[in-house]
Design a protein around this motif. Structure first.
Motif, PDB file in Angstrom:
ATOM      1  N   TYR A  13       0.786  -0.970   0.098  1.00  0.00           N
ATOM      2  CA  TYR A  13       0.159  -0.015  -0.119  1.00  0.00           C
ATOM      3  C   TYR A  13       1.028   1.386   0.024  1.00  0.00           C
ATOM      4  O   TYR A  13       0.542   2.266  -0.829  1.00  0.00           O
ATOM      5  N   GLN A  17       1.634   4.307  -2.933  1.00  0.00           N
ATOM      6  CA  GLN A  17       1.300   5.781  -2.519  1.00  0.00           C
ATOM      7  C   GLN A  17       2.442   6.568  -2.736  1.00  0.00           C
ATOM      8  O   GLN A  17       2.616   7.776  -2.511  1.00  0.00           O
ATOM      9  N   HIS A  46      -2.200   8.207   6.436  1.00  0.00           N
ATOM     10  CA  HIS A  46      -2.890   8.247   7.987  1.00  0.00           C
ATOM     11  C   HIS A  46      -2.852   6.740   8.356  1.00  0.00           C
ATOM     12  O   HIS A  46      -3.011   5.778   7.687  1.00  0.00           O
ATOM     13  N   ASN A  48      -4.865   4.802   9.970  1.00  0.00           N
ATOM     14  CA  ASN A  48      -6.098   4.177   9.767  1.00  0.00           C
ATOM     15  C   ASN A  48      -6.364   3.693   8.333  1.00  0.00           C
ATOM     16  O   ASN A  48      -7.095   2.684   8.082  1.00  0.00           O
ATOM     17  N   GLN A  49      -5.517   4.234   7.224  1.00  0.00           N
ATOM     18  CA  GLN A  49      -5.656   3.952   5.811  1.00  0.00           C
ATOM     19  C   GLN A  49      -4.740   2.689   5.543  1.00  0.00           C
ATOM     20  O   GLN A  49      -4.982   2.056   4.399  1.00  0.00           O
ATOM     21  N   LYS A  64       0.133   9.493  11.612  1.00  0.00           N
ATOM     22  CA  LYS A  64       0.324   9.242  10.297  1.00  0.00           C
ATOM     23  C   LYS A  64       1.768   8.927   9.957  1.00  0.00           C
ATOM     24  O   LYS A  64       2.853   9.558  11.063  1.00  0.00           O
TER      25      LYS A  64
END
Ligand code: HPA
Length: 272
Positions: A13, A17, A46, A48-49, A64
């Motif tokens: 992930y 990004q 973040h 949470n992501q 983050k």
């Protein structure tokens, strides 16, 4: 239990990004978040992501990872860390270190706010951590399958990198910034210590006490990742004249020392 598939998912992930091959990982402590303002071309993720990351608590929604350039190097910075006192376990709080390592970092810089046990050290001073005492009642390496990630019986004879410590001390001297050196004891918290506990910590050989850092440093050693850690001393823990804790003051004092710490970390990165 920790699995390498989990870590791969987080890494995939972050790479998607644009978190491309960072060289240095940085963990920012309480009141020490401003370093991120110096990062060029920042990218944010973040907590949470990020797949497989520990789920952030409500109070901790601002945590983050930030990627970008600092001191001429590609860095990844944790703005906000996970603590045992928030209810996470040892594997959770050290998970981001394993992810940053899997992204490619070859050095780790850690900061924290801590109380001064050694009363030659004053509020607002900085202390380079030379050694530590783990009083958190557990280990981030005590899990099934740990050998898949590194040596179970990790050596801790020199947990902090001598070369980076030498550079930081030289820099502090050049800049005229006082930098103590000492032993950091980690406790779980979140309650502060009693007078009797501060006396015990002193007898044990601690110069400073805080609620973080040691698990992260143990995991860095498990991964063979050179690490340096600096405490900003935010309160003086004098058992004979102990004042009630003042958390806003702790954060304020960390904030005042912050520019000096940012300057030292930047200088260190330039010389690595
Ligand atoms: N004890 C534990 N953690 C701390 C302290 C302290 O006195 N000050 C800042 N973090």
């Amino acid at each position: 239990m920790l699995s390498s598939i989990q870590i791969e998912k987080s890494v995939e992930y972050l790479q998607a990004q644009g978190f491309d091959a960072p060289e240095i990982g940085i963990v920012l402590g309480t009141g020490l978040g401003k370093l991120v303002d110096s990062i060029e071309n920042p990218l944010l993720a973040h907590y949470n992501q990020i797949p497989s990351f520990p789920l952030a608590t409500v109070e901790f929604h601002s945590g983050k990872l930030i990627y970008g350039n600092l001191g001429g190097k590609k860095v990844v910075v944790m703005q906000g860390r996970f603590h045992l006192y928030e209810g996470y376990d040892f594997i959770d709080i050290t998970y981001p270190i394993r992810v940053m390592h899997a992204l490619g970092i070859t050095k780790l810089l850690v900061s924290n706010a801590a109380g001064a046990i050694n009363l030659d050290m004053k509020k607002g001073d900085m202390m380079l951590i030379d050694d530590h005492i783990n009083l958190q009642g557990g280990s981030p390496l005590a899990f099934k399958g740990v050998s898949e990630f590194g040596e179970r019986f990790t050596d801790m004879s020199a947990p902090y990198d001598k070369k980076m410590n030498g550079i930081l001390k030289e820099l502090a001297k050049e800049k005229g910034v006082p930098l103590h050196e000492g032993v950091y004891a980690s406790v779980v918290g979140p309650q502060l210590e009693t007078r009797a506990e501060y006396r015990m910590l002193k007898i044990m050989g601690a110069d400073a006490v805080g609620m973080s850092t040691v698990p992260e440093v143990i995991v860095a050693n498990h991964l063979g990742l050179p690490v340096i850690a600096v405490s900003v001393l935010t309160d003086e823990c004098d058992p004979d004249n102990l004042e009630p804790v003042n958390v806003p003051e702790i954060i304020e004092i960390a904030g005042k020392a912050e520019p000096l710490m940012v300057d030292l970390f930047k200088g260190l990165i330039e010389r690595l």
